[in-house]
Scaffold this active site. Structure first.
Site, PDB file in Angstrom:
ATOM      1  N   TYR A 160       0.844  -1.206   0.000  1.00  0.00           N
ATOM      2  CA  TYR A 160       0.000   0.000   0.000  1.00  0.00           C
ATOM      3  C   TYR A 160       0.874   1.249   0.000  1.00  0.00           C
ATOM      4  O   TYR A 160       0.661   2.174  -0.794  1.00  0.00           O
ATOM      5  CB  TYR A 160      -0.922  -0.034   1.224  1.00  0.00           C
ATOM      6  CG  TYR A 160      -1.884   1.134   1.294  1.00  0.00           C
ATOM      7  CD1 TYR A 160      -3.005   1.186   0.470  1.00  0.00           C
ATOM      8  CD2 TYR A 160      -1.687   2.194   2.194  1.00  0.00           C
ATOM      9  CE1 TYR A 160      -3.893   2.253   0.528  1.00  0.00           C
ATOM     10  CE2 TYR A 160      -2.568   3.260   2.268  1.00  0.00           C
ATOM     11  CZ  TYR A 160      -3.670   3.290   1.434  1.00  0.00           C
ATOM     12  OH  TYR A 160      -4.546   4.355   1.494  1.00  0.00           O
TER      13      TYR A 160
HETATM   14  N1  LIG Z   1      -9.785   5.510   4.621  1.00  0.00           N
HETATM   15  C1  LIG Z   1      -8.554   5.913   4.926  1.00  0.00           C
HETATM   16  O1  LIG Z   1      -8.124   5.849   6.092  1.00  0.00           O
HETATM   17  C2  LIG Z   1      -7.677   6.534   3.863  1.00  0.00           C
HETATM   18  C3  LIG Z   1      -6.586   7.331   4.246  1.00  0.00           C
HETATM   19  C4  LIG Z   1      -5.787   7.929   3.279  1.00  0.00           C
HETATM   20  C5  LIG Z   1      -6.067   7.711   1.923  1.00  0.00           C
HETATM   21  N2  LIG Z   1      -7.120   6.897   1.576  1.00  0.00           N
HETATM   22  C6  LIG Z   1      -7.362   6.701   0.157  1.00  0.00           C
HETATM   23  O2  LIG Z   1      -8.621   7.271  -0.144  1.00  0.00           O
HETATM   24  C7  LIG Z   1      -9.169   6.634  -1.317  1.00  0.00           C
HETATM   25  C8  LIG Z   1     -10.623   6.316  -1.067  1.00  0.00           C
HETATM   26  O3  LIG Z   1     -10.696   5.342  -0.046  1.00  0.00           O
HETATM   27  P1  LIG Z   1     -11.916   5.241   0.973  1.00  0.00           P
HETATM   28  O4  LIG Z   1     -11.380   5.415   2.325  1.00  0.00           O
HETATM   29  O5  LIG Z   1     -13.050   6.074   0.521  1.00  0.00           O
HETATM   30  O6  LIG Z   1     -12.249   3.651   0.820  1.00  0.00           O
HETATM   31  P2  LIG Z   1     -13.545   2.861   0.345  1.00  0.00           P
HETATM   32  O7  LIG Z   1     -14.748   3.340   1.074  1.00  0.00           O
HETATM   33  O8  LIG Z   1     -13.180   1.411   0.438  1.00  0.00           O
HETATM   34  O9  LIG Z   1     -13.703   3.284  -1.211  1.00  0.00           O
HETATM   35  C9  LIG Z   1     -12.821   2.829  -2.190  1.00  0.00           C
HETATM   36  C10 LIG Z   1     -13.407   3.176  -3.548  1.00  0.00           C
HETATM   37  O10 LIG Z   1     -12.477   2.773  -4.577  1.00  0.00           O
HETATM   38  C11 LIG Z   1     -13.178   2.021  -5.555  1.00  0.00           C
HETATM   39  N3  LIG Z   1     -12.288   1.063  -6.200  1.00  0.00           N
HETATM   40  C12 LIG Z   1     -11.401   0.213  -5.628  1.00  0.00           C
HETATM   41  N4  LIG Z   1     -10.786  -0.516  -6.560  1.00  0.00           N
HETATM   42  C13 LIG Z   1     -11.286  -0.106  -7.766  1.00  0.00           C
HETATM   43  C14 LIG Z   1     -11.064  -0.506  -9.109  1.00  0.00           C
HETATM   44  N5  LIG Z   1     -10.168  -1.462  -9.446  1.00  0.00           N
HETATM   45  N6  LIG Z   1     -11.756   0.110 -10.090  1.00  0.00           N
HETATM   46  C15 LIG Z   1     -12.657   1.079  -9.792  1.00  0.00           C
HETATM   47  N7  LIG Z   1     -12.915   1.490  -8.536  1.00  0.00           N
HETATM   48  C16 LIG Z   1     -12.238   0.890  -7.539  1.00  0.00           C
HETATM   49  C17 LIG Z   1     -14.314   1.331  -4.787  1.00  0.00           C
HETATM   50  O11 LIG Z   1     -15.404   1.053  -5.659  1.00  0.00           O
HETATM   51  P3  LIG Z   1     -15.881  -0.376  -6.211  1.00  0.00           P
HETATM   52  O12 LIG Z   1     -15.556  -1.404  -5.183  1.00  0.00           O
HETATM   53  O13 LIG Z   1     -17.346  -0.165  -6.461  1.00  0.00           O
HETATM   54  O14 LIG Z   1     -15.126  -0.561  -7.486  1.00  0.00           O
HETATM   55  C18 LIG Z   1     -14.717   2.448  -3.827  1.00  0.00           C
HETATM   56  O15 LIG Z   1     -15.604   3.340  -4.466  1.00  0.00           O
HETATM   57  C19 LIG Z   1      -8.260   5.437  -1.599  1.00  0.00           C
HETATM   58  O16 LIG Z   1      -7.346   5.753  -2.630  1.00  0.00           O
HETATM   59  C20 LIG Z   1      -7.493   5.252  -0.297  1.00  0.00           C
HETATM   60  O17 LIG Z   1      -6.244   4.624  -0.498  1.00  0.00           O
HETATM   61  C21 LIG Z   1      -7.931   6.315   2.497  1.00  0.00           C
END
Ligand SMILES: NC(=O)c1ccc[n+]([C@@H]2O[C@H](COP(=O)([O-])OP(=O)(O)OC[C@H]3O[C@@H](n4cnc5c(N)ncnc54)[C@H](OP(=O)(O)O)[C@@H]3O)[C@@H](O)[C@H]2O)c1
Length: 244
Positions: A160
């Site tokens: 990651y």
């Molecule tokens: N939550 C945290 O603590 C955190 C902290 C820092 C950064 N982030 C980053 O923030 C971003 C959003 O994460 P989140 O926290 O909102 O997580 P989340 O609720 O799990 O959402 C992830 C999103 O990415 C989509 N996704 C994953 N793989 C995909 C693929 N191959 N093609 C198209 N869509 C895909 C999923 O949609 P589908 O499954 O419908 O495809 C979902 O809409 C990510 O890049 C994550 O690394 C998260």
């Protein structure tokens, strides 16, 4: 079909079916000048977000695609070209995290993270850029990396963190390419956010009152794309006041 969108700002958001991408979509759709195009794989969830946006009087469509598939992203680019003829703002947000010791991490899990975060950011940006280049302002590419894309000394996160460092690297170089075209590039570096993210790939429980609210972060993203003129927020590090 293009006519009604000529005067609108077309905003493409990947990972819009859940978490931060969902909240950014709903928040940015409050601006009636925005048309939101949501991208993710889960059609039912995208349909639900579209319904929520429309109930609030906003304008949104979606395109179901796996962002790590070049064919599917070419399909997205065609859909945008046919339907809108331009893209103003691209928010590369989709991502996933699988957290385990390197010795237990499978090659498939490693590849899934690199293919989604690195290759996915590359092909979404590459195939949508021609439409951003021919759009009027605002013109903006955002890449949602992570605090771990800046400071990666956390165990169980090798794949990651590698992918999040890469996303920051992409944004650093891309900014230098695109500034001569007056296209803004912003890299987001948020700490832990209250979303379903940690439900999928393990990790550890967080105190929801100490980590970032996804809605608050969505408001910040909306502010960043609304700064007018010559000002660009190049990178932004965001943490809870007393993060868990
Ligand atoms: N939550 C945290 O603590 C955190 C902290 C820092 C950064 N982030 C980053 O923030 C971003 C959003 O994460 P989140 O926290 O909102 O997580 P989340 O609720 O799990 O959402 C992830 C999103 O990415 C989509 N996704 C994953 N793989 C995909 C693929 N191959 N093609 C198209 N869509 C895909 C999923 O949609 P589908 O499954 O419908 O495809 C979902 O809409 C990510 O890049 C994550 O690394 C998260």
């Amino acid at each position: 079909m293009k006519m009604p969108y000529n005067s609108k700002t077309v905003v493409v958001i990947t990972g819009a079916s859940s978490g931060l991408g969902r909240d950014i979509s709903i928040t940015m759709a409050k601006n009636k000048n925005h048309h939101i195009v949501m991208v993710a794989r889960n059609k039912e969830k995208l349909e639900e977000v579209k319904g929520t946006i429309e109930q609030n009087g906003g304008s949104a469509t979606y395109y179901a695609a796996d962002i790590s598939s070049e064919e599917e992203i070419k399909g997205l680019a065609n859909y945008l070209k046919e339907g809108f003829g331009k893209v103003n703002i691209l928010i590369n947000n989709a991502g996933l995290g699988i957290f385990k010791p390197m010795i237990e991490l499978t090659s498939e899990e490693w590849k899934a993270m690199q293919d989604t975060m690195i290759f996915g950011t590359f092909i979404c940006t590459k195939y949508l850029l021609p439409m951003i280049l021919c759009a009027n302002e605002p013109r903006h590419v955002l890449i949602n990396s992570s605090y771990w894309g800046l400071k990666g000394d956390t165990p169980l996160c090798t794949a990651y963190i590698a992918s999040k460092f890469a996303q920051r690297g992409i944004s650093l170089s891309l900014r230098e390419e695109l500034r001569y075209h007056n296209i803004k590039v912003t890299c987001l570096l948020p700490g832990s956010i209250q979303t379903p993210f940690f439900d999928h790939g393990g990790g550890w429980p967080h105190d929801p009152n100490r980590i970032l609210s996804s809605e608050d972060l969505a408001e910040l993203v909306n502010d960043i794309v609304n700064y007018k003129g010559n000002l660009v927020v190049e990178e932004v590090v965001i943490q809870g006041v007393n993060p868990d």
